[in-house]
Design an enzyme around this catalytic site. Sequence first.
Site, PDB file in Angstrom:
ATOM      1  N   ASP A  48      65.700  59.031  15.464  1.00 29.24           N
ATOM      2  CA  ASP A  48      65.751  60.095  14.454  1.00 29.24           C
ATOM      3  C   ASP A  48      65.654  61.496  15.085  1.00 29.24           C
ATOM      4  O   ASP A  48      65.451  62.480  14.385  1.00 29.24           O
ATOM      5  CB  ASP A  48      64.638  59.901  13.408  1.00 29.24           C
ATOM      6  CG  ASP A  48      63.236  59.937  14.021  1.00 29.24           C
ATOM      7  OD1 ASP A  48      63.116  60.165  15.247  1.00 29.24           O
ATOM      8  OD2 ASP A  48      62.263  59.742  13.271  1.00 29.24           O
ATOM      9  N   GLU A  78      57.993  64.132  14.591  1.00 31.16           N
ATOM     10  CA  GLU A  78      58.988  63.563  13.685  1.00 31.16           C
ATOM     11  C   GLU A  78      59.811  64.679  13.029  1.00 31.16           C
ATOM     12  O   GLU A  78      59.430  65.856  13.089  1.00 31.16           O
ATOM     13  CB  GLU A  78      58.269  62.728  12.608  1.00 31.16           C
ATOM     14  CG  GLU A  78      57.541  61.504  13.155  1.00 31.16           C
ATOM     15  CD  GLU A  78      58.477  60.356  13.553  1.00 31.16           C
ATOM     16  OE1 GLU A  78      59.632  60.621  13.942  1.00 31.16           O
ATOM     17  OE2 GLU A  78      58.033  59.197  13.483  1.00 31.16           O
ATOM     18  N   HIS A  86      63.363  62.518  17.326  1.00 34.94           N
ATOM     19  CA  HIS A  86      62.027  63.028  17.656  1.00 34.94           C
ATOM     20  C   HIS A  86      61.791  63.081  19.165  1.00 34.94           C
ATOM     21  O   HIS A  86      62.387  62.327  19.924  1.00 34.94           O
ATOM     22  CB  HIS A  86      60.913  62.260  16.934  1.00 34.94           C
ATOM     23  CG  HIS A  86      60.616  60.882  17.428  1.00 34.94           C
ATOM     24  ND1 HIS A  86      60.731  59.757  16.647  1.00 34.94           N
ATOM     25  CD2 HIS A  86      60.165  60.440  18.617  1.00 34.94           C
ATOM     26  CE1 HIS A  86      60.361  58.697  17.338  1.00 34.94           C
ATOM     27  NE2 HIS A  86      60.024  59.080  18.547  1.00 34.94           N
ATOM     28  N   ASP A 115      51.836  61.891  24.300  1.00 34.71           N
ATOM     29  CA  ASP A 115      51.402  61.547  22.941  1.00 34.71           C
ATOM     30  C   ASP A 115      50.550  60.286  22.968  1.00 34.71           C
ATOM     31  O   ASP A 115      50.406  59.650  24.013  1.00 34.71           O
ATOM     32  CB  ASP A 115      52.619  61.401  22.007  1.00 34.71           C
ATOM     33  CG  ASP A 115      53.720  60.525  22.591  1.00 34.71           C
ATOM     34  OD1 ASP A 115      53.498  59.903  23.645  1.00 34.71           O
ATOM     35  OD2 ASP A 115      54.808  60.471  22.003  1.00 34.71           O
TER      36      ASP A 115
HETATM   37  C1  GLP Z   1      58.245  56.773  21.098  1.00 33.46           C
HETATM   38  C2  GLP Z   1      57.646  57.818  22.032  1.00 33.46           C
HETATM   39  C3  GLP Z   1      58.701  58.797  22.503  1.00 33.46           C
HETATM   40  C4  GLP Z   1      59.917  58.039  23.012  1.00 33.46           C
HETATM   41  C5  GLP Z   1      60.488  57.199  21.904  1.00 33.46           C
HETATM   42  C6  GLP Z   1      61.760  56.462  22.282  1.00 33.46           C
HETATM   43  O1  GLP Z   1      58.396  57.267  19.812  1.00 33.46           O
HETATM   44  N1  GLP Z   1      56.600  58.541  21.380  1.00 33.46           N
HETATM   45  O2  GLP Z   1      58.157  59.633  23.520  1.00 33.46           O
HETATM   46  O3  GLP Z   1      60.876  58.961  23.478  1.00 33.46           O
HETATM   47  O4  GLP Z   1      59.484  56.247  21.533  1.00 33.46           O
HETATM   48  O5  GLP Z   1      61.456  55.267  22.936  1.00 33.46           O
HETATM   49  P1  GLP Z   1      62.535  54.389  23.678  1.00 33.46           P
HETATM   50  O6  GLP Z   1      62.814  55.087  24.958  1.00 33.46           O
HETATM   51  O7  GLP Z   1      61.854  53.078  23.902  1.00 33.46           O
HETATM   52  O8  GLP Z   1      63.722  54.303  22.807  1.00 33.46           O
END
Ligand code: GLP
Length: 261
Positions: A136, A143, A138, A67
């Site tokens: 949440d 989302e 995702h 992404d």
């Molecule tokens: C962002 C990324 C996701 C990732 C999420 C959680 O939203 N787009 O791919 O899984 O963050 O991040 P973290 O691992 O820092 O909690």
Amino acid sequence: MEVVIVQDAQAGGELIAEGIADLLRRKPDALLGVATGSTPLPIYDALTAKVRSGAVDVSRARIAQLDEYVGLPAGHPESYRSTVLRQVVEPLGLDADAFMGPDGSAEDVQAACEAYDRALAEAGGVDLQILGIGTDGHIGFNEPCSSLASRTRIKTLTEQTRIDNARFFEGDIDQVPHHVITQGIGTILEARHLVLLATGEGKAEAVAQTVEGPVAALVPASALQLHPHATVVVDEAAASRLKLADYFRHTYANKPAWQGL
Ligand code: GLP
């Protein structure tokens, strides 16, 4: 779904890095899908250590981004392109041309999304997709209420995700873009193996809903239940709300089913 409960984030990183090394020994030019965020860092550290010790050769590996933010200036240090180059591509000693991602600064965002889906298919598809999970539920930036059949497209971030990600933007939510490009859930489900890592108490509820809840657009990660080969690696804290934790410990603790596949 295989649910592997490990002691801590380091152990999760080591386990997944070994799974990736195993894949690369069988298929040296495998296409690895990588996620950003803090959670996968122990995977990339463990894989880099294996490369440096000569335990695995990644020189022919290819890397695909999951992404991207829309609208950050080219080369912004928090763009996911910069992040993946810094955290994965460079430490592994790969060239930038081994790396593909969506163009977050394209004028025609929709065309850039479609081009990325085509590029993934033309590259032979993702062999192993690393995923994290948002609080949440995702995956990527899909989302809640994303279509489970969605393709790569533009999405609007929820307030919660912008709050969660503000830490990468000097703690200032106003600097966090509102819009992103993300591989769709349908796109992600085309990878041959999905490996989701979640660590810490803050992810426990999302993990429980992903693994044990119904498949629901409200919890995008629950779409992993539809995939024939999905592995969820969680530390004890992230596993703390799983009703079937003992079953998972007994079944997958020492022998994750992906090994040797
Ligand atoms: C962002 C990324 C996701 C990732 C999420 C959680 O939203 N787009 O791919 O899984 O963050 O991040 P973290 O691992 O820092 O909690």
